[in-house]
Scaffold this motif. Structure first.
Motif, PDB file in Angstrom:
ATOM      1  N   ASP A   7       0.758  -0.324  -3.933  1.00  0.00           N
ATOM      2  CA  ASP A   7       0.589   0.845  -3.080  1.00  0.00           C
ATOM      3  C   ASP A   7      -0.181   1.958  -3.754  1.00  0.00           C
ATOM      4  OD1 ASP A   7       2.608   1.360  -4.840  1.00  0.00           O
ATOM      5  OD2 ASP A   7       3.835   2.480  -3.415  1.00  0.00           O
ATOM      6  N   ILE A  12       4.997   5.452   1.079  1.00  0.00           N
ATOM      7  CA  ILE A  12       5.096   4.481   2.163  1.00  0.00           C
ATOM      8  C   ILE A  12       5.227   5.179   3.515  1.00  0.00           C
ATOM      9  CG2 ILE A  12       7.594   4.181   2.067  1.00  0.00           C
ATOM     10  CD1 ILE A  12       7.041   1.165   2.503  1.00  0.00           C
ATOM     11  N   TRP A  15       2.055   5.175   5.512  1.00  0.00           N
ATOM     12  CA  TRP A  15       1.524   3.906   6.002  1.00  0.00           C
ATOM     13  C   TRP A  15       1.676   3.832   7.521  1.00  0.00           C
ATOM     14  CZ3 TRP A  15       3.286  -0.617   2.337  1.00  0.00           C
ATOM     15  CH2 TRP A  15       2.867  -0.345   1.037  1.00  0.00           C
ATOM     16  N   CYS A  60       2.201  -4.484   2.808  1.00  0.00           N
ATOM     17  CA  CYS A  60       3.113  -4.168   3.901  1.00  0.00           C
ATOM     18  C   CYS A  60       4.552  -4.258   3.429  1.00  0.00           C
ATOM     19  CB  CYS A  60       2.883  -5.099   5.084  1.00  0.00           C
ATOM     20  SG  CYS A  60       3.155  -6.820   4.699  1.00  0.00           S
ATOM     21  N   ARG A  79       5.677  -1.641   8.028  1.00  0.00           N
ATOM     22  CA  ARG A  79       4.756  -0.585   7.570  1.00  0.00           C
ATOM     23  C   ARG A  79       3.593  -1.282   6.877  1.00  0.00           C
ATOM     24  NH1 ARG A  79       5.740   5.161   7.776  1.00  0.00           N
ATOM     25  NH2 ARG A  79       7.898   5.489   8.295  1.00  0.00           N
ATOM     26  N   GLN A  81      -0.262  -0.684   4.869  1.00  0.00           N
ATOM     27  CA  GLN A  81      -1.153   0.275   4.211  1.00  0.00           C
ATOM     28  C   GLN A  81      -2.589  -0.141   4.481  1.00  0.00           C
ATOM     29  OE1 GLN A  81      -1.173   0.336  -0.060  1.00  0.00           O
ATOM     30  NE2 GLN A  81      -2.008   2.397  -0.126  1.00  0.00           N
TER      31      GLN A  81
END
Length: 104
Positions: A7, A12, A15, A60, A79, A81
Motif C-alpha cells: 500500500d 486504506i 482506497w 485490495c 477496498r 487501491q
C-alpha cells in the motif's frame, strides 16, 4: 484477507470500495447495481472480487464486517487501491473503476 499489500504507506480509508451488489446481475440499478447487467455476474462474493483484483495485480483488502448501506444483510465489501499517494495508478492499465470493468 489481503492481496498485494504494497500500500506504500497510504491509508486504506482512501482506497475505493466495491460492494458485491455493484456487480450483481440479479439486482436492478435502483437496488445498487452499477455496471451493465450483461457484464455483471449472478451473486458475486467478496472472494471472487478479491481473485479478480489479484489477477489484475491491484492491491485490495476484504472487510467482512461491513454491510451494504441499502441492505444490511449484504455483508462484506472490498477496498481496492487504484491510485497511490502521488495520484498515479498502481496498475497503469487500470486507471479507474470503469477501466477495471472493461478489463474483466
Amino acid at each position: 484477507m489481503d492481496v498485494g499489500g504494497r500500500d506504500g504507506g497510504s491509508s486504506i480509508k482512501k482506497w475505493d470500495i466495491i460492494y458485491p451488489v455493484y456487480l450483481n446481475s440479479k439486482k436492478t440499478v435502483a437496488e445498487g447495481r452499477r455496471i451493465a447487467a450483461a457484464k455483471a455476474c449472478a451473486d458475486p462474493t467478496c472472494n471472487e472480487i478479491l481473485d479478480s483484483c489479484a489477477y489484475l495485480k491491484i492491491p485490495c483488502k476484504i472487510e467482512q464486517d461491513k454491510a451494504y448501506p441499502r441492505d444490511f444483510f449484504q455483508r462484506g465489501r472490498v477496498r481496492v487501491q487504484l491510485k497511490n499517494e502521488a495520484g498515479s495508478p498502481v496498475n497503469p492499465a487500470i486507471r479507474t473503476k470503469i477501466s477495471m470493468d472493461n478489463n474483466l
